[in-house]
Design a protein around this motif. Structure first.
Motif, short mmCIF file in Angstrom:
data_model
loop_
_atom_site.label_atom_id
_atom_site.label_comp_id
_atom_site.label_asym_id
_atom_site.label_seq_id
_atom_site.Cartn_x
_atom_site.Cartn_y
_atom_site.Cartn_z
N VAL A 70 0.84 -1.20 0.00
CA VAL A 70 0.00 0.00 0.00
C VAL A 70 0.88 1.25 0.00
O VAL A 70 0.66 2.18 -0.77
CB VAL A 70 -0.97 -0.01 1.20
CG1 VAL A 70 -1.64 1.34 1.39
CG2 VAL A 70 -2.02 -1.10 1.02
N ALA A 71 1.90 1.26 0.83
CA ALA A 71 2.79 2.41 0.91
C ALA A 71 3.55 2.64 -0.39
O ALA A 71 3.80 3.79 -0.77
CB ALA A 71 3.79 2.23 2.07
N SER A 76 -1.20 8.10 -7.41
CA SER A 76 -2.52 8.32 -8.00
C SER A 76 -3.48 7.15 -7.78
O SER A 76 -4.64 7.23 -8.18
CB SER A 76 -2.36 8.58 -9.50
OG SER A 76 -1.77 7.43 -10.11
N ALA A 77 -3.03 6.09 -7.14
CA ALA A 77 -3.86 4.88 -6.99
C ALA A 77 -5.07 5.15 -6.11
O ALA A 77 -4.98 5.76 -5.05
CB ALA A 77 -3.02 3.75 -6.40
N ALA A 78 -6.21 4.64 -6.56
CA ALA A 78 -7.45 4.71 -5.78
C ALA A 78 -7.37 3.68 -4.65
O ALA A 78 -6.60 2.72 -4.73
CB ALA A 78 -8.64 4.41 -6.70
N ILE A 83 -5.62 -1.70 -2.34
CA ILE A 83 -5.98 -3.03 -1.83
C ILE A 83 -5.48 -4.10 -2.80
O ILE A 83 -4.91 -5.12 -2.39
CB ILE A 83 -7.51 -3.16 -1.65
CG1 ILE A 83 -8.02 -2.19 -0.59
CG2 ILE A 83 -7.93 -4.59 -1.35
CD1 ILE A 83 -7.51 -2.43 0.80
N ALA A 84 -5.67 -3.88 -4.09
CA ALA A 84 -5.20 -4.84 -5.10
C ALA A 84 -3.70 -5.04 -5.00
O ALA A 84 -3.21 -6.17 -5.07
CB ALA A 84 -5.59 -4.36 -6.50
N ALA A 132 -2.47 1.69 7.04
CA ALA A 132 -1.65 1.97 5.85
C ALA A 132 -2.43 2.83 4.84
O ALA A 132 -1.88 3.76 4.24
CB ALA A 132 -1.19 0.67 5.21
N LEU A 133 -3.71 2.52 4.67
CA LEU A 133 -4.55 3.30 3.75
C LEU A 133 -4.71 4.74 4.27
O LEU A 133 -4.63 5.70 3.50
CB LEU A 133 -5.92 2.64 3.59
CG LEU A 133 -5.93 1.34 2.80
CD1 LEU A 133 -7.26 0.62 2.99
CD2 LEU A 133 -5.67 1.60 1.32
#
Length: 188
Positions: A70-71, A76-78, A83-84, A132-133
């Motif tokens: 995640v980090a 730009s990731a949603a 999560i993916a 993390a999010l």
């Protein structure tokens, strides 16, 4: 095996899983595990707090894989793409270990105490993922929802992966499960 041989932790884990599968978790003692591994009880307790923890040894690694992915994802990731990335990273810990996890899961399913510990592990993973999010700028309620959804996808993908006749890689099953979640939430 002699006490001086390397990989005491791995030998203990292997012996424990074998015995849990053969005799049942509750019927297996630490003394039996250490005897099969060719080690002492003192060595066992240097590596594990109790016989239950042998089955949950990799939990911190999975949390770290999720959080690191995640980090490290593009800015730009949603949230769903974060999560993916986490699911893809976690899948690497399972490569070439399907039979081990099938056996492990059978032991867990047969024991309520171990099922409870598994749920605690998953809740801890969800909390780490939500954190993390949030550090990536996802607002707290959305971060928690996304993390819980990610753990649900992980559980479904994992259960598919350990199914009796399944041969696809875990990463593929994680992607398929995530796609199904996206379709459900999009109303499809």
């Amino acid at each position: 095996m002699g006490r001086w041989e390397p990989n005491a932790r791995g030998r203990l884990a292997k012996a424990a899983l074998e015995l849990y599968s053969e005799r049942g978790y509750e019927q297996t003692t630490v003394a039996e595990i250490t005897k099969r591994a060719g080690l002492t009880e003192r060595t066992f307790f240097r590596h594990y707090a109790d016989k239950r923890e042998v089955l949950f040894d990799g939990s911190d690694i999975l949390k770290e894989l999720f959080a690191s992915a995640v980090a490290g994802a593009p800015e730009s990731a949603a949230p769903i793409d974060l999560i993916a990335a986490g699911l893809e990273a976690v899948s690497t810990a399972f490569v070439d270990r399907r039979e081990h996890f099938r056996q492990r899961q059978a032991v867990i399913v047969a024991n309520a105490e171990l099922q409870e510990r598994e749920l605690i592990k998953l809740a801890s993973m969800s909390a780490a993922l939500a954190d993390a999010l949030h550090r990536r700028g996802v607002a707290k309620p959305a971060a928690s929802l996304a993390a819980e959804a990610g753990i649900a996808v992980f559980k479904v993908g994992f259960e598919r992966w350990i199914a009796a006749n399944e041969e696809r890689e875990m990463s593929q099953l994680m992607r398929e499960s995530l796609d199904e979640l996206k379709a459900v939430t999009a109303g499809g």
